[in-house]
Design an enzyme around this catalytic site. Structure first.
Site, short mmCIF file in Angstrom:
data_model
loop_
_atom_site.label_atom_id
_atom_site.label_comp_id
_atom_site.label_asym_id
_atom_site.label_seq_id
_atom_site.Cartn_x
_atom_site.Cartn_y
_atom_site.Cartn_z
N SER A 60 0.94 -1.20 -0.12
CA SER A 60 0.07 0.06 -0.06
C SER A 60 0.99 1.11 -0.03
O SER A 60 2.02 1.32 0.80
CB SER A 60 -0.79 -0.03 1.17
OG SER A 60 -1.30 1.15 1.33
N TYR A 80 -0.86 -0.93 10.73
CA TYR A 80 -1.14 -1.19 9.20
C TYR A 80 0.04 -0.65 8.23
O TYR A 80 0.50 -1.38 7.43
CB TYR A 80 -2.23 -0.52 8.87
CG TYR A 80 -2.61 -0.91 7.34
CD1 TYR A 80 -3.30 -2.17 7.00
CD2 TYR A 80 -2.48 0.20 6.52
CE1 TYR A 80 -3.61 -2.11 5.67
CE2 TYR A 80 -2.71 -0.09 4.84
CZ TYR A 80 -3.37 -1.32 4.68
OH TYR A 80 -3.49 -1.70 3.29
N1 LIG Z 1 -8.94 -0.62 -0.46
C1 LIG Z 1 -7.73 0.16 -0.41
O1 LIG Z 1 -7.92 1.41 -0.29
C2 LIG Z 1 -6.22 -0.40 -0.20
C3 LIG Z 1 -5.27 0.50 -0.54
C4 LIG Z 1 -4.03 -0.04 -0.50
C5 LIG Z 1 -3.94 -1.19 -0.22
N2 LIG Z 1 -5.01 -2.31 -0.14
C6 LIG Z 1 -4.44 -3.65 0.30
O2 LIG Z 1 -5.10 -4.41 -0.95
C7 LIG Z 1 -5.44 -5.56 -0.46
C8 LIG Z 1 -6.86 -6.06 -0.67
O3 LIG Z 1 -7.80 -5.32 -0.02
P1 LIG Z 1 -9.13 -4.83 -0.71
O4 LIG Z 1 -9.15 -3.19 -0.75
O5 LIG Z 1 -9.42 -5.51 -1.89
O6 LIG Z 1 -10.25 -5.06 0.56
P2 LIG Z 1 -11.49 -6.15 0.88
O7 LIG Z 1 -12.39 -5.83 -0.27
O8 LIG Z 1 -11.59 -5.97 2.12
O9 LIG Z 1 -10.91 -7.53 0.59
C9 LIG Z 1 -9.62 -8.23 1.31
C10 LIG Z 1 -9.59 -9.55 0.94
O10 LIG Z 1 -8.72 -10.12 1.75
C11 LIG Z 1 -9.18 -11.55 2.69
N3 LIG Z 1 -8.93 -11.58 3.60
C12 LIG Z 1 -8.92 -10.64 4.90
N4 LIG Z 1 -8.51 -11.25 6.05
C13 LIG Z 1 -8.14 -12.63 5.57
C14 LIG Z 1 -7.65 -13.92 6.37
N5 LIG Z 1 -7.64 -13.70 7.67
N6 LIG Z 1 -7.50 -14.93 5.78
C15 LIG Z 1 -7.79 -14.89 4.23
N7 LIG Z 1 -8.23 -14.11 3.59
C16 LIG Z 1 -8.30 -12.91 4.44
C17 LIG Z 1 -10.66 -11.14 2.45
O11 LIG Z 1 -11.71 -12.39 2.20
P3 LIG Z 1 -12.44 -13.12 3.46
O12 LIG Z 1 -13.05 -11.88 4.17
O13 LIG Z 1 -13.31 -13.98 2.61
O14 LIG Z 1 -11.56 -13.89 4.42
C18 LIG Z 1 -10.94 -10.48 1.07
O15 LIG Z 1 -10.79 -11.25 -0.12
C19 LIG Z 1 -5.16 -5.87 1.20
O16 LIG Z 1 -3.87 -6.31 1.35
C20 LIG Z 1 -5.04 -4.03 1.37
O17 LIG Z 1 -4.23 -3.77 2.64
C21 LIG Z 1 -6.13 -1.85 -0.12
#
Ligand SMILES: NC(=O)c1ccc[n+]([C@@H]2O[C@H](COP(=O)([O-])OP(=O)(O)OC[C@H]3O[C@@H](n4cnc5c(N)ncnc54)[C@H](OP(=O)(O)O)[C@@H]3O)[C@@H](O)[C@H]2O)c1
Length: 264
Positions: free
Chosen positions: A144, A157
Site C-alpha cells: 500500500s 497497518y
Molecule cells: N482498498 C484500499 O484502499 C487499499 C489500498 C491499499 C492497499 N490495499 C490492500 O489491498 C489488499 C486487498 O484489500 P481490498 O481493498 O480488496 O479489501 P477487501 O475488499 O476488504 O478484501 C480483502 C480480501 O482479503 C481477504 N482476507 C482478509 N482477511 C483474511 C484472512 N484472515 N484470511 C484469508 N483471507 C483474508 C478477504 O476475504 P475474506 O473476508 O473472505 O477472508 C478479502 O478477499 C489488502 O492487502 C489491502 O491492505 C487496499
C-alpha cells in the site's frame, strides 16, 4: 502475456472480493487455472462460478484463514494437490485498522502481523524455490502507499506494509537473474470493502481509484518485469512532498488526514 490454456496455477489470496477478485478475473482472462483462498465461503463460491462461466478456466476455491499460524503450509499443501506447477502467487489478503494504537485489541494486531507479514514471508519461502528451479514465475505482494511513511492512527497497518515493500523489493533483486519477477503493488485509496472492515474512511479529497485501475497497472507492470507499482494520487503526492518537506512534518500531515473525527 497472452491467453494460454496450458500455463501453471495462479494463486490469489483474498480472492473473494475487492482487489483480489479483480486479480482473479484478469488472470482467468489470461487463461490461468486458479486457486483462490479467503474465509467467506459464499463469496468465494460466487467468484468461482462466475470465472468458470465467463472464462472456462479451472478454479479451485478454498476457505482458509491466513491469519492463523501455519496457514502458509496449508496453502502450499492445497497448491501441491494441483497437477501443474505454480506460475504465480498473489499475496493480496489484508485488512485495515484505524484508531489509536492503545485502543486496538491485541488479538486483532496479532492477526494483522500474521496475515500481512508471517504468512506472506512463509508462503514466499515455500513457493519461491520451485520457481527459481524452473527459472520462471512471479510473486505479487499487495502492499500500500501507506507503507511509504509512518502513519499515526494506522501505525501497525502502515508498518506491516512498509515491511512488505522492503522485503519484496530486496527479494526482487535477489531473484532477478533467475528470471523471477517479484512485484510490490502499492495502491492508494481504492473502492472496495476495505474501509468498511477497518471501520473508518479517512479524508480523501481527490477520490479513490477502482480495483480495475489497480490490477491493470499491476499486471501491465508485471509484463514489463516492474518490481514496484504505485497506483493513485496518494503515492504520487507522498513521493513529491518527501523531496522537500521534513519527515516529521510529513508524518504529522499523514496523521491529520487519517485521524478519526468524532463525526465518523
Ligand atoms: N482498498 C484500499 O484502499 C487499499 C489500498 C491499499 C492497499 N490495499 C490492500 O489491498 C489488499 C486487498 O484489500 P481490498 O481493498 O480488496 O479489501 P477487501 O475488499 O476488504 O478484501 C480483502 C480480501 O482479503 C481477504 N482476507 C482478509 N482477511 C483474511 C484472512 N484472515 N484470511 C484469508 N483471507 C483474508 C478477504 O476475504 P475474506 O473476508 O473472505 O477472508 C478479502 O478477499 C489488502 O492487502 C489491502 O491492505 C487496499
Amino acid at each position: 502475456m497472452s491467453r494460454n490454456q496450458h500455463q501453471g496455477l495462479a494463486i490469489v489470496t483474498g480472492g473473494s472480493r475487492g482487489i483480489g477478485a479483480e486479480y482473479a478475473q484478469r488472470l482467468a482472462d489470461r487463461g490461468y487455472p486458479l486457486l483462490l483462498v479467503g474465509r467467506d465461503k459464499d463469496q468465494l463460491h460466487q467468484v468461482r462460478e462466475r470465472l468458470i462461466r465467463d472464462y472456462h478456466v479451472e478454479v479451485i476455491a478454498e476457505c482458509l484463514d491466513l491469519s492463523v499460524a501455519g496457514a502458509s503450509h496449508q496453502l502450499f499443501a492445497l497448491a501441491q494437490q494441483h497437477k501443474t506447477h505454480i506460475d504465480m502467487l498473489v499475496n493480496n489478503a489484508g485488512f485495515g485498522m484505524y484508531g489509536a494504537f492503545t485502543d486496538m485489541p491485541m488479538s486483532r494486531i496479532r492477526e494483522m502481523l500474521q496475515l500481512h507479514i508471517n504468512t506472506v514471508v512463509e508462503s514466499t519461502r515455500l513457493f519461491l524455490p520451485a520457481m527459481i528451479e524452473r527459472r520462471s514465475g512471479a510473486i505479487i505482494n499487495v502492499a500500500s502507499v501507506a507503507g511509504f511513511l509512518p502513519i499515526p492512527f494506522m501505525a501497525e497497518y502502515a508498518a506491516t506494509k512498509a515491511f512488505l515493500i522492503s522485503f519484496s523489493e530486496a527479494l526482487a533483486e535477489e531473484v532477478r537473474e533467475a528470471g523471477i519477477t517479484i512485484q510490490t503493488c502499492c495502491p492508494g485509496s481504492t473502492d472496495t470493502n476495505f474501509h468498511n472492515t477497518a471501520g473508518h474512511r479517512p479524508a480523501n479529497p481527490l477520490g479513490s481509484q477502482t480495483v480495475q485501475d489497480v490490477v491493470q497497472a499491476s499486471l501491465t507492470g508485471l509484463d514489463k518485469h516492474h518490481s514496484r507499482i504505485t497506483v493513485g494520487w496518494q503515492g504520487w503526492l507522498s513521493d513529491r512532498f518527501s523531496r522537500f518537506l521534513p519527515r516529521t512534518m510529513m508524518i504529522r500531515m499523514a496523521g491529520n488526514q487519517v485521524k478519526p473525527r468524532t463525526r465518523d
